[in-house]
Design an enzyme around this catalytic site. Sequence first.
Site, PDB file in Angstrom:
ATOM      1  N   ASP A 471       0.810  -1.270  -0.019  1.00 25.72           N
ATOM      2  CA  ASP A 471       0.001  -0.009  -0.021  1.00 25.72           C
ATOM      3  C   ASP A 471       0.863   1.180   0.029  1.00 25.72           C
ATOM      4  O   ASP A 471       1.931   1.224   0.194  1.00 25.72           O
ATOM      5  CB  ASP A 471      -0.814  -0.036   1.225  1.00 25.72           C
ATOM      6  CG  ASP A 471      -1.990  -0.744   1.209  1.00 25.72           C
ATOM      7  OD1 ASP A 471      -2.289  -1.329   0.014  1.00 25.72           O
ATOM      8  OD2 ASP A 471      -2.770  -1.063   2.329  1.00 25.72           O
ATOM      9  N   ASP A 792      -4.469  -2.783   4.859  1.00 29.31           N
ATOM     10  CA  ASP A 792      -5.214  -2.251   6.287  1.00 29.31           C
ATOM     11  C   ASP A 792      -6.639  -2.385   6.241  1.00 29.31           C
ATOM     12  O   ASP A 792      -7.321  -2.230   7.152  1.00 29.31           O
ATOM     13  CB  ASP A 792      -4.673  -0.855   6.327  1.00 29.31           C
ATOM     14  CG  ASP A 792      -4.935   0.017   5.049  1.00 29.31           C
ATOM     15  OD1 ASP A 792      -5.413  -0.404   4.273  1.00 29.31           O
ATOM     16  OD2 ASP A 792      -4.265   1.175   5.392  1.00 29.31           O
ATOM     17  N   ASP A 796      -9.227  -5.909   2.094  1.00 29.71           N
ATOM     18  CA  ASP A 796      -7.756  -6.372   1.612  1.00 29.71           C
ATOM     19  C   ASP A 796      -7.808  -7.930   2.267  1.00 29.71           C
ATOM     20  O   ASP A 796      -6.722  -8.438   1.781  1.00 29.71           O
ATOM     21  CB  ASP A 796      -6.714  -5.520   2.397  1.00 29.71           C
ATOM     22  CG  ASP A 796      -6.547  -4.094   1.537  1.00 29.71           C
ATOM     23  OD1 ASP A 796      -6.967  -4.009   0.674  1.00 29.71           O
ATOM     24  OD2 ASP A 796      -6.196  -3.318   2.466  1.00 29.71           O
TER      25      ASP A 796
END
Length: 1158
Positions: A471, A792, A796
Site C-alpha cells: 500500500d 489495512d 484487503d
Amino acid sequence: MGDLANSTGDAGARGRREPCPGGGFGCTLPELRALMELRGAEALLKVQEAYGDVHGLCRRLKTSPTEGLAEGAAELERRRQVFGQNWIPPKRPKTFAELVWEALQDVTLIILEVAAVVSLGLSFYAPPGGDTEACGHVSGGAEDEGEAEAGWIEGAAILLSVACVVLVTAFNDWSKERQFRGLQSRIEQEQRFAVVRHGRQLQVPVAELVVGDVAQVKYGDLLPADGILIQGNDLKIDESALTGESDHVRKAVDKDPMLLSGTHVMEGSGKMVVTAVGVNSQTGIIFTLLGAGGEEEEKKEKKGKPQDGAVENIQNKAKKQDGAVAMEMQPLKSAEGGDVDERERKRSSGPKKEKSVLQGKLTKLAVQIGKAGLVMSAVTVIILVLYFVIETFVVEGRAWLAECTPVYVQYWVKFFIIGVTVLVVAVPEGLPLAVTISLAYSVKKMMRDNNLVRHLDACETMGNATAICSDKTGTLTTNRMTVVQAFVGDTHFRAPPDPANIAPRTLDLLVQAIAINSAYTTKILPPESAGGLPRQVGNKTECALLGLVLALRRDYEAVRAQVPEERLHKVYTFNSVRKSMSTVTRLPAGGFRLYSKGASEILLRKCCAILGGGGEARAFGPRDREDVVRKVVEPMAAAGLRTLVLAFRDFPPVPEPPWEDEAAVVGELTCIAVVGIEDPVRPEVPEAIRKCQRAGITVRMVTGDNLNTARAIAAKCGILPPGEDWLCLEGKEFNRRIRNEKGEIEQERLDKVWPKLRVLARSSPTDKHTLVKGIIDSTIGDQRQVVAVTGDGTNDGPALKKADVGFAMGIAGTDVAKEASDIILTDDNFSSIVKAVMWGRNVYDSISKFLQFQLTVNVVAVIVAFTGACITQDSPLKAVQMLWVNLIMDTFASLALATEPPTEALLLRKPYGRNKPLISRTMMKNILGHAAYQLVIIFTLLFVGEVFFDIDSGRNAPLHSPPSEHYTIIFNTFVMMQLFNEINARKIHGERNVFDGIFANPIFCSIVLGTFAIQIVIVQFGGKPFSCSPLSAEQWLWCLFVGVGELVWGQVMAWVPGGWLRCPGAVAGPAAAEAAGADEEEEEEEIDLAERELRRGQVLWVRGLNRIQTQMAVVGTFKRSGSFQGAARRRSSVLSHLQEGGTGAPGTPAHAGGEGLP
C-alpha cells in the site's frame, strides 16, 4: 465462566439488596440472551413489545444513548457481576506430563527403549550353568564376574539418555507454549474498542466492555460483544462467521438492529448499546456448548489453518471476538521420521496455504535421510548376524546348544543395538528442534523490529519473497496528512489560504462540508507534549481536512454541535467502489443539503456548477472540467499530492428525493473546492526499497490514489528507477489488459503485464487480489514467485489470505485485515518489512548451517559405525556415546547455530527460490570435505592408534570388557572435531573468516565451551556407562590438536571449487535445462558472495566448467525430449543468462500508452 449464564443472576440476587431480578436493572441476563437470539423483524417486534424501543432498553440498562455510562469503577464491576465479563476462558494448556508423553511417541526413541529394555533383561539373565566353552570362543575371551555383572549399565545408560532427550523436548515445548500464551494475552490487552462514557469517547480494552456500554461501530471493526443498534449510517455486516451466509446484511434501527459478536463491519458506521458479553454473547454461547474454552471448536477450525510440521500456530476464528489471537503450539517431535506422517495427515485436511518452502524441503530431506539410515542399519545388523552365524556354526562347526541360547541372544541384542545406533545417527533428530528454536528465536526478536508474527512459517517464507505488493498510505508514507494546496473561488492557493481571501459564503460551506461530512470520531487533539505536533485521531484524510478548518481559524466542533450525529438524515459512507462519502442534513428553513467529498476525477464528473470568487455558483461544463483537471488536479498530482473535491447540493422539501437511489442523489453537484493533501514519504523508505531491489525483491505499489500522484510518490520512493522499462496502470486499464472479450481474466494476458508493472493506481481490493493471485499462479519464471502483500482495509482480507505472507497494519489496520494476515506491522512502516526479509533469510541460513554441521556428523558416524561393525564386529562409537553426540550435542548445536543474529549481508543476494536444493554446492563440498578429513583421522586411530599411542588395542574386545583407552581416544577425537567443525559451520557460503561476529552471539560461545566442559567430565569420569577410560594430558592435547586441524582444513576447503558437485534434489529429465539455468545463477551468486577472494584464474575455471555442464544438459534435454524447438528455446534462455550473468531479461521498448518514466 462456563456456567456463568445460569449462575450470575443468582449471584446478583444473593449479593444485593435490590428487589429487582436483574441486580437492580430493568432486565435480566436470560431476557437479554433470549432477545439476542432473535433476528430481523422478529427481534424488532420483541424490542418494541418489551421496551418500547431501543431508548427504552437503554433506560432499563441505566445508560444514555448519547452520554453512555456515567458510573464509576464500582458500578462497572457490579455490571460485570450481574451480566458477566467480556472474556472467554482460553483452552487449557497441555501439562508437562502430556508433553513428555507426546515426546515419547517418537519412533526412533521407541526403538531405542525396546533395545535398552531387552539389553537390561538379558544382562540380568544368567545362563543355567554348564560349560560355556561349548558355546564357542565367540566372546573373544573369558569374562570375570564383576564385568559380567556390569552388563546392565549399557541398557540403563541408553534409557537415561532417552529420558534426557524427552525432557529437553518436553521442556522446549512447554516454554514455547508459555511464550505464545504470553503473546496472546499481550494482544488481548492491546485490543481496544471505542465507547462513550460520561459523554466522552474513550478507547477501552475489549475485556473491559460491560452490558450497557454505548459502543461506536465503524467500518473494519470486528464486533467484540452483542448489541442493539441505536443509530446507524449505511451499516452492512458480514455475519458469515456465525451464520455461514456470505451476503452482507444491511442493519438499520427500523429493520434489523441486532449486532452480533464475532461479525465484521464491512461498510458504514453507527452506535450500539451492548446487551451481551463474554460467554453470554452469541459467540460465547457456541463456545460454552462446545465445552470449556471451545476445545472442539479449535480442533475443527485447525483444519482450515496453515500448518507447520515442527511448530504450528493456530488462530481460532470465534475467539477473535475479544481480540485474542489464539496461538497454540503443536508439540515438537524429536525425530523427523515420526513427524512426517502427522504432517501429511494435516496437509491432507485442506490447509490455508501450501507447505512453506523450507518445511517442504526439510520434510523431503528427512525422509530421504531416514530411508538411507534404515537401509544402512538393516545391512549392518544383517552383516553382523551373518558373520557371527557363519563364524560360529560353519567355520568352527559348532552345534546349537540350548544352554548357549542366552549367550547368542545377548550377542544378537548387541548387534541390534549397533544397528539402532546407526539409525539413530542417520536420522537428524536435531533438525525439527533447530527449526523450532530458529523460528521461535526469530519471532521473539522480530517483535523488537515491529513485526508481530501470527503464523510461524510466515517468518521463514518471507526470506524467499520475490515480490512485495505494498500500500502507499501509511506504509510508504508517514500517514500524517496535511492540506498544502487548495483551489477555492477560482484561485489556486499554493499554501493553506488565508480566510480573508475566501468569500464568506464559500468559507461557511467549506467548513460545514468538512466538519459534517466526516466521521464524528475523527478529531484533532492537542499535542501530548509542548512543542509537539497535534494528535490526529481517526481517518487521516479527514484529519487533514479538519486541519484545514483549524488553519482557516474556524471550530469544527461548534459546527458538529449544531448538527449532532443523530440528526444526520442519510450517510453514504466511503467504500472502495464509491471512492467518495456523502452526508445529507435537513436545513433549518426546510429542504435538505447533501455534502460530498471524494476522488477528484470521480466527483468532478458529477459537478454541474462551481462556486466563483464572490461565492456565487456558476455553470461548470465539460470544457471547464478539463481546464480544472489540466491546470489544478494534474499539477497537484504530479507533485505527489492526493486530490479531493468538496461539493454540495441542495434539495427542496418536497418531493423528498429517493434516498436509496444513490446515483440520482449524488449528482448535479456544486463544487466548493479542490484540495491537495500531502502525505510525505517516510525518510527511511527509499533506502529500504533499494535494499529490497538489491536483494532481488520487486516492490510494487498498489494504491487507490490517482495515477499521477501514485507515480510521483513511487518515483520518490525509488520504486521507479530511472532508465528502466516499467508500467504504471490504473485499475480500469489493468482490467482491460488482463480480461478477454467475455470479461474473464486470462493468465496469459496477466503474464504480459505483471513482470513490468510497478504501480497500480485507482485500484480496488479485487484488483489487488487479482494481481497477487496472478503473480503466484504464473509459470513464466524459472520458479514460482513468493509474494508478500500489505493491507489495512477490510476488503484487503482476500489479498492478504491469498499472499504467501500477508502484512496487516497494526495502527491503521482494521481487525478484519489483522485476522487475515500472517504478520502485523506494529509501526505500519515499510522498512519493518525489510527486517522481516532479513530475519526470514536468517532462519533459512540458520537451518542450512545446522544441516551442514549435522550431516557431517551423520555421514562420519554412520560410516564409522557401519565399517567398524563389519570389520571388527563392534562399533568404535558405543550406543551411549552416539546418543551423547547425536541427541544431546545436536540439541546444543541447534540452539547455538539457530540463534545467530542476522546481518545486512543477507540482503546482498537473491532469494533462494522454491526449487533450489536445501544443500547448496558449497555446503555439499564442506560436508564431504570435512567428512573425509574426519574419516581419515578416525580410521587411522582405529587401525594404528594403539601403535601411535603405545596402548592396548580396543578391537575385538569381549562382550562385557572394560572401556579401552584406544576407543576413548577415538570417541574424544570425534567430539573435538565436531566442536571445531561447529565453528566452521557458522559460514555456509564459503567465507574465509569463520570467527566473524562470533562474539555477537554469546549463546554460541557458551554452548561450545559448555559442551567442551561436559566432554571432559564424560571422558575422565564417565567410566563404564559411557564406555570411557580416563585419558592423560598428552592424549588430550593430541585430541585437541586434531580438532583444531578442522579449522585449518576448513581454510583448505575454501580453495576447492564446488562446481563439479551435483546437489541432492536437483531436477533431472526434460526439465534439466531450466534447472541448469537456475544452477548457473546460483553458482554466479556463490562466486559473487562466497568466493570473491579466489584467484581470477580459478573463478574463470569454475565458470567454464559450469558452462560446459549447462551445455551438456541442453544437449541431453534435446536428445531426450526429441523437440528441436523446445531445446532451442531452452538453449537460447540459458545463453541469455550466461551473457547477462543472470540479471534478467534485456530491456524492451516501453509500452505504447505513455506509462514509462517521463
